[in-house]
Design an enzyme around this catalytic site. Sequence first.
Site: not given
Length: 204
Positions: A79, A184, A186
């Site tokens: 990001c 992202h 994750e």
Amino acid sequence: MIAIIDYGAGNIQSVYKALKFIGAECKVTDNREEILSADGAILPGVGSFGDTMDTMNSRNIKDTVIEFANSGKPFLGICLGLQLLFPESEESPGVQGLSIFEGKISKIPNQGGTLKIPHMGWNSINIKQKDGIFKGIEGEPYVYFVHSYYLDAKDKEIVAATTNYGVEIDAAVQKGNIIATQFHPEKSGDVGLKMLKNFVEMVK
């Protein structure tokens, strides 16, 4: 060991938890020696380009990040961690980034008010490079974005994935040991965890 570089930005714990979930050895640290001695490093982040560079400079982390990125060991920006790899951002005029790659970071145009800014939520990506963190990932997977500014890389050879949100966005870059994603991993479900596993394999 993977160093998750702590420079006071948000989103660090979600990256740490995702790496732990897939069984990766990792540590959140701002210590120069720990970062440089790590087998791989991740530069995550949510926040302002200018404020983050100010913090990195005040905590003497900027040079450490550049040194690690130039070390040849696997490095992943996430990001804001992607945007910081470039010289500057429209978000913070006059503030110098890490200048590892060349390109423009610009505000996403809202198309006369028809698009919501920030670009927040799931969007598909068009994968250009089938290796690195995208190894074994087929089709145009959906991943999770949260951003108001986007990358237009000068060298399109480094662009690993794109997406479209009113404008074509360079959503990921890969060159040598350096990888970065605007989205992202994750927070991107199973496909995002697969990308992180691929990064861990690169570290090994």
